[in-house]
Design a protein around this motif. Structure first.
Motif, mmCIF file in Angstrom:
data_model
loop_
_atom_site.group_PDB
_atom_site.id
_atom_site.type_symbol
_atom_site.label_atom_id
_atom_site.label_comp_id
_atom_site.label_asym_id
_atom_site.label_seq_id
_atom_site.Cartn_x
_atom_site.Cartn_y
_atom_site.Cartn_z
ATOM 1 N N PRO A 110 -3.396 2.821 4.009
ATOM 2 C CA PRO A 110 -2.054 2.370 3.520
ATOM 3 C C PRO A 110 -2.085 0.936 3.438
ATOM 4 C CG PRO A 110 -1.711 3.635 5.647
ATOM 5 C CD PRO A 110 -2.999 3.787 5.177
ATOM 6 N N ALA A 111 -2.414 0.193 4.731
ATOM 7 C CA ALA A 111 -2.288 -1.103 4.878
ATOM 8 C C ALA A 111 -3.491 -1.700 4.069
ATOM 9 C CB ALA A 111 -2.758 -1.324 6.390
ATOM 10 N N LEU A 112 -4.689 -1.249 3.849
ATOM 11 C CA LEU A 112 -5.690 -1.888 2.794
ATOM 12 C C LEU A 112 -5.179 -1.811 1.716
ATOM 13 C CD1 LEU A 112 -8.318 -3.093 2.515
ATOM 14 C CD2 LEU A 112 -9.259 -0.748 2.463
ATOM 15 N N TYR A 113 -4.427 -0.739 1.158
ATOM 16 C CA TYR A 113 -4.199 -0.496 -0.252
ATOM 17 C C TYR A 113 -2.944 -1.049 -0.654
ATOM 18 C CZ TYR A 113 -8.377 1.612 -1.846
ATOM 19 O OH TYR A 113 -9.719 1.833 -2.155
ATOM 20 N N ARG A 114 -2.039 -1.639 0.201
ATOM 21 C CA ARG A 114 -1.066 -2.371 0.048
ATOM 22 C C ARG A 114 -1.401 -4.007 -0.207
ATOM 23 N NH1 ARG A 114 1.805 0.253 4.140
ATOM 24 N NH2 ARG A 114 1.031 -1.162 5.900
ATOM 25 N N VAL A 115 -2.598 -4.325 0.516
ATOM 26 C CA VAL A 115 -3.251 -5.600 -0.035
ATOM 27 C C VAL A 115 -3.707 -5.746 -1.401
ATOM 28 C CG1 VAL A 115 -4.826 -7.362 0.541
ATOM 29 C CG2 VAL A 115 -3.632 -6.162 2.600
ATOM 30 N N ILE A 116 -4.447 -4.338 -1.572
ATOM 31 C CA ILE A 116 -5.322 -4.301 -2.882
ATOM 32 C C ILE A 116 -4.309 -4.262 -4.080
ATOM 33 C CG2 ILE A 116 -6.672 -2.747 -4.092
ATOM 34 C CD1 ILE A 116 -8.298 -2.171 -1.502
ATOM 35 N N GLU A 117 -3.042 -3.653 -3.903
ATOM 36 C CA GLU A 117 -2.314 -3.536 -4.743
ATOM 37 C C GLU A 117 -1.723 -4.798 -5.576
ATOM 38 O OE1 GLU A 117 1.019 -1.090 -3.862
ATOM 39 O OE2 GLU A 117 -0.159 0.926 -3.878
ATOM 40 N N GLN A 118 -1.610 -5.780 -4.361
ATOM 41 C CA GLN A 118 -1.318 -7.027 -4.964
ATOM 42 C C GLN A 118 -2.369 -8.104 -5.463
ATOM 43 O OE1 GLN A 118 2.140 -7.642 -4.719
ATOM 44 N NE2 GLN A 118 2.085 -5.337 -4.019
ATOM 45 N N GLN A 119 -3.540 -7.635 -5.362
ATOM 46 C CA GLN A 119 -4.860 -8.175 -5.643
ATOM 47 C C GLN A 119 -5.048 -8.470 -7.179
ATOM 48 O OE1 GLN A 119 -6.431 -9.945 -3.176
ATOM 49 N NE2 GLN A 119 -8.142 -10.640 -4.208
ATOM 50 N N PRO A 120 -5.064 -9.527 -7.847
ATOM 51 C CA PRO A 120 -5.510 -9.551 -9.080
ATOM 52 C C PRO A 120 -6.792 -9.307 -9.460
ATOM 53 C CG PRO A 120 -5.579 -11.863 -8.197
ATOM 54 C CD PRO A 120 -4.960 -10.895 -7.109
ATOM 55 N N SER A 121 -7.364 -8.710 -10.522
ATOM 56 C CA SER A 121 -8.818 -8.280 -10.607
ATOM 57 C C SER A 121 -9.824 -9.414 -10.481
ATOM 58 C CB SER A 121 -8.705 -7.866 -12.179
ATOM 59 O OG SER A 121 -8.790 -8.645 -13.212
ATOM 60 N N VAL A 122 -10.832 -9.019 -10.389
ATOM 61 C CA VAL A 122 -11.904 -10.338 -10.152
ATOM 62 C C VAL A 122 -12.133 -11.084 -11.568
ATOM 63 C CG1 VAL A 122 -14.317 -10.728 -9.645
ATOM 64 C CG2 VAL A 122 -13.066 -8.902 -8.382
ATOM 65 N N HIS A 123 -11.796 -10.148 -12.517
ATOM 66 C CA HIS A 123 -11.951 -10.669 -13.922
ATOM 67 C C HIS A 123 -10.979 -11.722 -14.297
ATOM 68 C CE1 HIS A 123 -10.599 -10.296 -18.050
ATOM 69 N NE2 HIS A 123 -11.702 -10.702 -18.345
ATOM 70 N N ASP A 124 -9.784 -11.437 -13.799
ATOM 71 C CA ASP A 124 -8.540 -12.214 -14.068
ATOM 72 C C ASP A 124 -8.708 -13.457 -13.185
ATOM 73 O OD1 ASP A 124 -7.460 -10.651 -15.681
ATOM 74 O OD2 ASP A 124 -6.226 -9.582 -14.551
ATOM 75 N N SER A 125 -9.080 -13.278 -11.825
ATOM 76 C CA SER A 125 -9.176 -14.617 -11.077
ATOM 77 C C SER A 125 -10.223 -15.568 -11.590
ATOM 78 C CB SER A 125 -9.658 -14.070 -9.561
ATOM 79 O OG SER A 125 -8.606 -13.095 -9.007
ATOM 80 N N TYR A 126 -11.227 -14.957 -11.912
ATOM 81 C CA TYR A 126 -12.247 -16.042 -12.564
ATOM 82 C C TYR A 126 -11.910 -16.538 -13.974
ATOM 83 C CZ TYR A 126 -16.789 -17.640 -14.041
ATOM 84 O OH TYR A 126 -18.037 -18.721 -14.170
#
Length: 999
Positions: free
Chosen positions: A534-550
């Protein structure tokens, strides 16, 4: 009086730098920095005279305050000087050589140096920290002398960054903090803020020969602690380490990309992201093992292929697990999205009844045209869910291709293996594959390993799946670098790919890229990862895609407009829509991709393949035997080997019968002179476990080796016989892979004892026996498995014949147990000369290797062919037979001996030499002369629940051909194959033979 600074003579400052600086001071004192000028003046004042050429004015020697090291080594081929790695001279050395001080969870104490806007912040070192030896009091009193001493500490700091910098590198796209390390803190070496602008020798660092401490730290931090972390200081070869230092430190581990290159990377990441988005929307609920969160894999692989093309590589074999496989198939391998979408829709069920595989296990091959116009053939291996077992298969395929094209330098083909982090750390086949990489029989010139590091297994985190810091730590067994890179920084990925590919070419070794990323969804698209992380995926849910970040980065740099980016994505979506529409058309035609070297060969049922002549003229056999005893001039074999060679001459003359090893050698030699390659590897296969083969002979004085089979004629095909490492899965996987690209050769793997084949069961189950059904892939791999019950215990008796028969279906494999040298000869030749290609399992003997009855004549090899069933050879008329003993293998000779002892004229002994495909017609013909109702008794050495008995009973029932009662005599059922007591074995064997004649 001589004035010296109290400095350890083993220190690490560079003498050449100091001498050059001193020469400048002598010529023009104003030309050197003020600190050094005051230092040289202090030396002169201390000696009451001018300082010249390293001597005081009074003629006494002046000890230089900086300890000396050797002069720099010559420059590299690219013109850059080779940096010198200074030795450690303080208590910090132990820490700096230890690369495993952090727990798998990444928890450690300490503080890191902080760099922002060019300013260096130096936090206090924690209390109780192990630090270098304190400065001598003399140096504390004199700032100038202190400065000289600190050069040694600066060199230690440089080494610390090289050894430990990777532990603080910003490689996690999720941004979770990494530990600070005290040895990367200048304060650890008594370097303070006032030292930041002092100039030190940087002759050990690629770049300027001197820099301020602030510049040194900035360069080291940029090189080793940004988006790339590198483990390379474990390598023993100084030249290799220096090559890497030059390449990394010279550019601060950053590649400069122009707009065209950046757009190319963005386009690749867009196609990867749009493909995943399309699959999720159009095939809702289907498993695809999405690449979301790891899209940088697509530009990484393409950049590797482009680099390969520029390095004169024209053939790339790839293997990978299922995560991201469909994306790679579509966007790297060029597999038609139509086929992929049709597989998703499952529109061709009639093609897959009882066969086929799931779409994310399938392979593909294509020709890739690089930017430079060079064509590179790409092959992605088919792969089962035993994730890493495909690795040696892929490498074996490449070795076969290199051998076929005579690429002995291993320069025109390469392997790319794409791994998961949990599998790379967890599966033992990884170690076996890595161990093969530097062994001559298995070398391919270096493999590129790419770990798609999702930082999680199925539901298992790193702290539960490995006992080391990195998933890649097993790769430190090799003298190769390991690059850890942040997958959210595609330009850092580009730098690592460039560096890794150049390293591979320069040194022809494996290289590892550990790309840190994340897994957007669960293990599959139906899985809920928040159940267990649960903790890891709370972080991932807020993470933009690698494509969008680039994209955000490129927009900031002004290298692309948002309109351009949207157009790229829209064009790809439109293409995928068109492909999906085409896939649903009723007139879609499925095309097989089996071609190339396999176009001439067939699979299917054995009855569809005609038998071939396998005999060889006696004259040629005699000539081959004579050639097999020819050794180089002055070559001195062991005395017992000389006797073996003398026996071969007698066999050539026809005065002595052929034994097993001679027939085997003649099979291999006769194929070689016909132009057909022969390859055999296994544990101790050169000599043979049972000292029967001696295919590679050793000079008893010099230990030089010679293989007579490889020197039969000037135009023969290669014969390669190798001792393998103590590995079953890895080596069998390699040889199976070799067979996939060598259909016209005899490719064999030999188990030291047949029992050991069970260690390679995954390779057998997932590849050898099922590849034709799953992937329409044929193989002619031969497994030689010593088998026979001779009182040697449960681990040296049984090659588990029953397992192969259990796996046998639709003529997928051949299982034989030859009982004469001629039978082996014809069997091995048949394997190559027929166009029918199936794996061959040979239950080979042990005691029969020297049995006086287990012999053949030259005529037996010259005439006839392999007999699937050998009728009774006693000459007894069938009318007088009251019992038929049916058997296979070594027990044949024991039954014949007991029959003679009992003088049983009413018993016939029939041998089944081929157990699968089941030889119904030959067996029926062998039994045709016996009266209806004659009992046929299957006799086997193995326990009742092993061997061939149950298999035969299932196929034949209680009556053979509806006229002969069928029963069996075996050892009683057991959990273990055999007893460990020789006397117990003899007792059991006697009871078995008695039962065969009297039951």
């Amino acid at each position: 009086m001589t004035t010296t600074a109290s400095i350890d003579s083993a220190g690490t400052a560079n003498l050449a730098f100091l001498e050059d600086l001193f020469a400048q001071y002598q010529s023009d004192p104003a030309s050197v920095p003020a600190d050094w000028r005051r230092y040289f003046e202090s030396l002169a004042a201390a000696e009451d005279g001018p300082v010249s050429n390293g001597h005081a004015g009074n003629g006494q020697a002046v000890a230089v305050a900086l300890p000396a090291v050797a002069a720099p080594p010559p420059s590299l081929s690219n013109g850059h000087p080779r940096p010198v790695t200074p030795p450690l001279t303080s208590p910090a050395a132990a820490l700096l050589d230890d690369d495993t001080m952090v727990s798998p969870e990444g928890i450690a104490t300490g503080h890191a140096v902080a760099i922002a806007d060019g300013q260096v912040s130096l936090p206090d070192a924690p209390a109780g920290e192990v630090k270098p030896a304190p400065l001598p009091d003399a140096l504390r009193r004199s700032g100038d002398e202190r400065f000289a001493f600190l050069q040694d500490r600066v060199d230690q700091l440089v080494r610390a960054y090289r050894v430990r910098g990777h532990l603080t590198a910003d490689i996690d796209p999720l941004g979770r903090p990494r530990p600070g390390l005290p040895e990367l803190d200048p304060a650890f070496y008594d370097l303070t803020e006032e030292d930041m602008d002092r100039v030190f020798s940087t002759d050990t660092i690629e770049g300027p020969q001197s820099m301020s401490l602030r510049q040194i730290i900035r360069r080291l931090h940029n090189t080793y602690c940004r988006s790339i972390g590198v483990q390379f200081m474990h390598m023993d070869d100084l030249l290799v380490r220096q090559w890497l230092q030059v390449r990394m430190e010279g550019c601060e581990n950053r590649i400069q990309l122009d707009r065209r290159q950046q757009l190319r990377i963005y386009r690749q990441m867009t196609t990867a992201a749009v493909f995943e988005e399309f699959i999720q929307k159009r095939f809702l609920g289907s498993k695809s093992f999405s690449l979301e969160g790891s899209e940088s894999l697509i530009p990484l692989v393409e950049m590797a292929i482009e680099r390969a093309a520029s390095q004169d590589i024209n053939d790339v074999v790839m293997a990978m697990a299922h995560r991201g496989r469909l994306n790679v198939l579509a966007n790297i391998m060029g597999k038609s999205p139509q086929r992929i979408f049709r597989e998703f829709a499952d529109l061709d069920p009639e093609l897959h009844v009882g066969r086929g595989d799931v779409k994310y296990h399938l392979g593909h091959s294509t020709d890739y045209v690089a930017e430079n116009g060079r064509k590179v053939h790409l092959t992605l291996c088919f792969n089962p869910s035993h994730l890493e077992y495909v690795n040696p298969v892929a490498i074996g395929r490449m070795r076969a291709r290199q051998d076929r094209s005579s690429d002995r330098a291993r320069q025109h083909g390469m392997v790319i293996l794409i791994h998961g982090d949990a599998a790379f750390a967890g599966e033992g086949i990884i170690q076996e594959t890595l161990n093969l990489s530097e062994l001559d029989p298995y070398r391919v010139g270096g493999t590129l390993h790419v770990i798609v590091n999702n930082q999680i297994g199925f539901t298992t985190g790193p702290q539960e799946s490995r006992s080391c810091i990195y998933a890649t730590d097993v790769a430190k067994m090799l003298q190769i670098p390991i690059f850890h890179v942040n997958g959210e920084d595609p330009e850092a990925v580009a730098q690592v790919v460039s560096l890794a590919m150049d390293f591979r070419r320069e040194f022809q070794r494996d290289v590892v890229i550990d790309m840190y990323c994340f897994r957007r969804r669960g293990h599959n698209e139906a899985d809920e990862p928040a159940f267990t992380q649960p903790a890891l995926y709370r972080v991932i849910e807020q993470q933009p895609s690698v494509h969008d970040s680039y994209l955000k980065k490129l927009l900031t740099l002004g290298e692309v407009t948002r309109e351009e980016a949207m157009r790229i994505a829209d064009e790809h979506r439109a293409r995928l829509d068109a492909e999906l529409s085409a896939a649903k058309r009723e007139d879609y035609v499925h095309r097989s991709d089996v071609a190339g070297v396999w176009a001439f060969y067939i699979g299917g049922r054995e009855k569809e393949a005609a038998d071939v002549e396998t005999g060889v003229r006696c004259e040629l056999l005699s000539d081959l035997l004579r050639q097999l005893v020819v050794l180089p001039g002055g070559f001195e074999p062991h005395a017992k080997i000389r006797k073996l060679l003398d026996a071969r001459l007698a066999m050539a003359d026809g005065t002595q019968s052929l034994d097993w090893s001679a027939a085997e050698a003649l099979a291999m030699g006769s194929l070689a002179v016909q132009g057909l390659r022969v390859r055999l590897s296994g544990q101790d296969s050169e000599r043979g476990t049972f000292s029967h083969r001696h295919a590679v002979i050793h000079d008893r004085v010099t230990d030089d080796t010679f293989c007579p089979l490889a020197h039969l004629s000037a135009d023969q095909a290669p014969v390669e016989i190798y001792n393998s490492p103590l590995s079953e899965s890895g080596v069998l996987g390699f040889e199976y892979g070799y067979s996939l690209d060598c259909p016209d050769g005899l490719v064999m793997w030999e188990a030291q004892f047949g029992d050991f084949v069970n260690v390679a069961q995954v390779v057998i189950d997932q590849f050898i026996v099922s590849a034709e059904d799953k992937w329409n892939r044929l193989s002619g791999i031969v497994m030689l498995l010593p088998h026979g019950f001779e009182g040697m215990g449960p681990e040296h008796s049984s090659a588990r014949l029953e397992r192969f028969l259990l796996l046998a279906a639709k003529d997928n494999i051949q299982v034989v147990q030859p009982t004469t040298p001629a039978q082996l000869f014809h069997c091995l030749r048949r394997q190559v000369l027929r166009i029918w290609r199936k794996p061959l399992v040979v239950m080979t003997p042990k005691s029969l290797l020297r049995h006086p009855k287990c012999v053949s004549s030259l005529e037996d090899l010259a005439e006839g062919s392999f007999q699937r069933v050998i009728p009774d050879r006693s000459g007894r008329p069938p009318e007088g037979i009251r019992r038929v003993l049916l058997c296979t293998g070594k027990v044949t000779y024991e039954l014949e001996k007991r029959r003679e002892e009992l003088e049983r004229q009413d018993v016939a002994i029939v041998r089944v030499e081929q157990l699968y495909p089941l030889p119904r017609k030959p067996l029926e013909e062998a039994l045709a002369g016996y009266a209806d109702g004659t009992p046929v008794i299957w006799v086997q050495e193995e326990p009742e629940n092993m061997g061939a008995w149950r298999f035969l009973r299932i196929h034949f029932g209680e009556r053979l051909f509806d006229r002969l009662p069928f029963s069996g005599v075996c050892r009683q059922s057991a959990a273990s194959p055999a007893t460990g007591s020789k006397k117990s074995h003899d007792l059991e064997q006697n009871e078995l033979l008695s039962a065969a004649f009297h039951s």
